[in-house]
Design an enzyme around this catalytic site. Structure first.
Site, PDB file in Angstrom:
ATOM      1  N   SER A  18       0.830  -1.206   0.000  1.00 24.89           N
ATOM      2  CA  SER A  18       0.000   0.000   0.000  1.00 24.89           C
ATOM      3  C   SER A  18       0.867   1.260   0.000  1.00 24.89           C
ATOM      4  O   SER A  18       1.701   1.442  -0.883  1.00 24.89           O
ATOM      5  CB  SER A  18      -0.958  -0.043   1.189  1.00 24.89           C
ATOM      6  OG  SER A  18      -1.894   0.996   1.135  1.00 24.89           O
ATOM      7  N   ASP A  62      -8.964  -3.140  -6.120  1.00 21.77           N
ATOM      8  CA  ASP A  62      -8.871  -4.050  -4.970  1.00 21.77           C
ATOM      9  C   ASP A  62      -9.662  -3.539  -3.775  1.00 21.77           C
ATOM     10  O   ASP A  62      -9.395  -3.904  -2.649  1.00 21.77           O
ATOM     11  CB  ASP A  62      -7.412  -4.275  -4.578  1.00 21.77           C
ATOM     12  CG  ASP A  62      -6.744  -3.026  -3.994  1.00 21.77           C
ATOM     13  OD1 ASP A  62      -7.401  -1.980  -3.906  1.00 21.77           O
ATOM     14  OD2 ASP A  62      -5.556  -3.103  -3.609  1.00 21.77           O
ATOM     15  N   HIS A 120      -7.669  -5.319  -0.573  1.00 16.36           N
ATOM     16  CA  HIS A 120      -6.438  -4.555  -0.400  1.00 16.36           C
ATOM     17  C   HIS A 120      -5.571  -5.094   0.738  1.00 16.36           C
ATOM     18  O   HIS A 120      -4.339  -5.145   0.617  1.00 16.36           O
ATOM     19  CB  HIS A 120      -6.792  -3.089  -0.143  1.00 16.36           C
ATOM     20  CG  HIS A 120      -5.616  -2.179  -0.105  1.00 16.36           C
ATOM     21  ND1 HIS A 120      -4.792  -1.975  -1.197  1.00 16.36           N
ATOM     22  CD2 HIS A 120      -5.107  -1.410   0.897  1.00 16.36           C
ATOM     23  CE1 HIS A 120      -3.829  -1.125  -0.866  1.00 16.36           C
ATOM     24  NE2 HIS A 120      -3.993  -0.776   0.391  1.00 16.36           N
TER      25      HIS A 120
END
Length: 667
Positions: A248, A570, A622
């Site tokens: 991320s 996602d 995610h």
């Protein structure tokens, strides 16, 4: 469990209280009309079966069933045949002869890393070195205002407020679990351990995710520690290059590190040209937010996203109650506007990447909210195959204008740009005037209502003008953060100004290091509706420091649900942000990748988990993707020495290649 039993007792007490006043013997029963309510005979008594009884009976059945399932789950032997889960990929690959080879560095993203208290105000007594972020969050319930005060940063410096020191938790425990039972890195760490990884060849690069990337070095020397640990693991593991796994926002953090480590001091780490080529084998970016996320705009504008819009649609008064006076979103905005890291997630590249008022790279996207499936693209692993969706997708006659990240009103999100009222930035800045509103919580206290209306009258904002909008409504935040971060596209990367650290985390304003053998992967999930643009309206509340904008949860149609436009991704990062750099921006030798470091895209088609799978073994979410079996296998094979070509090259299900062709940037 005690609360469940008390609730069942309450249901039974309520059930018995609904007895008729007249009780007759069986041989002297009055006639009952068939149209009357249903009744149930208990012994010699007849009880009317009303709505309350039905509700209590249903809830009691649900609670009892859930209790029985928990009882069975905890009582069944762990090794009972047929009930064991699938074999972990680490065990399977170990049996195939796979062993640890390259040292591994894990870099967490925003929010998921734990923070602990080292110094605090009197209200924090007893919390020394206790988690104030991550873990059980028990302290947030006991003393919420004290907790918020210690998580906030100084609004002038972006560092610790006086008298407060909150620091990242070091080691693997810093980000293995976010909360009890909610894994982040734990599953991947366990599978790496199966093939031989441990503390000497695996390192969690914890950092304070609230700070700007350069400030993590200024305050904690985080970048220097990361450099030293990579060099140490290289030296103590037979001079084997390191495999880096950022997740991320950790991806943006590590892009910043790549430039910092080779730059000369005092601004850089002094590693010199060739440091990355010597020490890094592969960078396996998981759920990368290379080019930012639209959700960062809505977070800064109104402390909202899909989840808040959903809550408002279900119960409009919950978050906005004047009676309770909780001001939940105002508190969220107050604290989040002290975190410079969120600004690093604002969309990068402006209109060439994210689209203008009338077009965007996702123009051909079609939605299917029921199946969460999207049209499929070919894969290099199987160039002649095409996955089929299970149901016809929603057909939209007119293209969704995704380039309008913020629109005020559904009409403004759909009509042609020639019909939109537009004001230049200079006019908007002249319109904003300071007002007095007591203590400033959200920075909205300095903008009067007439100026708020003028901002809404501008109707639509693209990725570029949305940042201008944030400069108007959050001037203190943007002035502080933009000294450390940038969101544009470089026209000349050899310009000396790009030697400044504010450009280092933006892949469109910096070059990759001279490391032709360093592989770069983009690993992300697809097949989940992901936030891309928002329909806003003015908030009816006009109290001091209230948030004047909110997502219009009543707006619906096509790819628009509850005021949010969705594309493929996602759930947090749209495909264009996660995939463009490896699909085109860095593919081959480009001005952003002058040495031609090989790039690979590995997409993971989302499959919703069953009840027994928990968060799923094939999830593309995610965070949940960290438990995806296919992703874990890819990571383990590369860590054990495989190259990108040896694990299959690209694997693409989305339309990222077509989207990338629509992006017109000089490469």
């Amino acid at each position: 469990m005690a609360s469940v039993l008390r609730f069942r007792k309450l249901c039974l007490t309520t059930l018995r209280s609904y007895e008729p006043s007249e009780i007759t013997l069986k041989d002297n029963k009055p006639k009952v009309d068939k149209k009357q309510e249903k009744s149930q005979v208990i012994g010699n008594k007849k009880v009317r079966w009303g709505c309350v009884n039905s509700c209590c009976w249903f809830i009691g059945c649900v609670c009892t069933t859930w209790w029985l399932l928990l009882f069975v789950y905890h009582c069944v032997p762990v090794n009972l045949g047929g009930l064991n889960g699938p074999e972990p990929p680490g065990v399977r690959l170990k049996n195939e002869g796979l062993t640890a080879l390259h040292p591994v560095v894990l870099i967490p993203g925003i929010v998921t890393g734990g923070l602990e208290l080292w110094e605090g105000r009197p209200c924090s007594q007893g919390l020394f070195r206790k988690r104030v972020w991550g873990g059980s969050f028990a302290e947030a319930l006991k003393r919420p205002l004290c907790w918020l005060e210690h998580l906030s940063l100084d609004n002038e410096t972006g560092l610790d407020p006086p008298g407060i020191r909150v620091r990242p938790i070091p080691g693997l425990v810093g980000a293995d679990y976010f909360a009890p039972g909610y894994f982040v890195w734990a599953v991947l760490i366990e599978n790496l351990a199966h093939i031989g990884y441990e503390g000497k060849n695996m390192y969690m690069a914890s950092y304070d995710w609230r700070l700007s990337f350069q400030n993590t070095e200024i305050r904690d020397q985080t970048l220097s520690r990361l450099k030293a640990n990579i060099e140490l693991m290289y030296a103590t593991n037979g001079n084997k290059k390191v495999v880096v796994l950022p997740h991320s926002m950790g991806v943006n953090f590590f892009i910043h590190f790549l430039k910092w480590v080779e730059a000369p001091p005092p601004m850089g780490g002094g590693g010199g040209p060739g440091w990355c080529a010597k020490y890094i084998k592969s960078i396996m970016n998981i759920g990368p937010a290379f080019l930012g996320i639209p959700k960062a705009v809505s977070t800064m504008l109104s402390a909202e996203g899909r989840e808040v819009a959903f809550i408002r649609a279900m119960d409009p008064g919950l978050l906005d109650s004047e009676i309770l006076g909780l001001k939940t979103l105002e508190h969220v905005m107050r604290i989040s506007r002290t975190w410079d890291s969120i600004i690093s997630l604002l969309p990068k590249g402006g209109e060439p990447i994210w689209g203008d008022l009338d077009s965007a790279p996702e123009d051909e996207h079609r939605c299917d909210f029921e199946t969460k499936s999207y049209f499929q693209s070919t894969s290099r692993e199987n160039n002649n195959s095409r996955n089929k969706v299970t149901r016809p997708q929603i057909e939209i006659n007119e293209r969704t204008k995704y380039g309008r990240i913020i629109s005020f009103g559904k009409t403004a999100s759909e009509q042609h740009s020639s019909k939109l009222h537009k004001l230049a930035l200079v006019e908007l800045m002249q319109a904003i005037s300071n007002a007095t509103c007591g203590e400033v919580w959200t920075e909205y206290g300095k903008i009067n209502r007439n100026n708020i209306q003028m901002l809404a009258d501008n109707k639509a904002y693209t990725a570029e003008s949305a940042i201008d909008l944030l400069r108007l409504v959050a001037p203190k935040l943007m002035q502080r953060a933009e000294a450390h971060l940038s969101h544009g596209i470089a026209t000349d990367l050899d310009d000396p100004k790009y030697a400044h650290y504010k450009y280092w985390s933006n892949p469109l304003e910096t070059k990759l290091p001279d490391a032709p053998d360093m592989e770069i992967y983009s690993l992300y999930g697809v097949g989940i509706p992901t936030e891309r643009a928002y329909v806003y309206k003015l908030s009816p509340a006009d109290r001091c420091n209230s948030i004047p904008f909110r997502i219009d949860s009543s707006a619906e149609g096509g790819c628009l649900r509850r005021g949010v436009y969705y594309v493929d991704g996602d759930e947090s990062v749209p495909v264009i942000s996660a995939g463009y750099m490896c699909a085109k921006g860095w593919r081959g030798k480009t001005r952003f990748n002058p040495s031609g470091s090989p790039t690979y895209i590995r997409e993971y088609q989302h499959k919703a988990p069953s009840l027994l799978e928990g968060r799923g073994l094939e999830s593309g979410g995610h965070v949940d993707i960290m438990g995806n079996v296919a992703l874990i296998e890819d990571v383990l094979r590369v860590a054990a020495g495989a190259s990108g070509e040896e694990i299959g090259g690209d694997r693409i299900y989305s339309d990222i290649l077509k989207m990338s062709e629509r992006v017109k940037i000089e490469l």
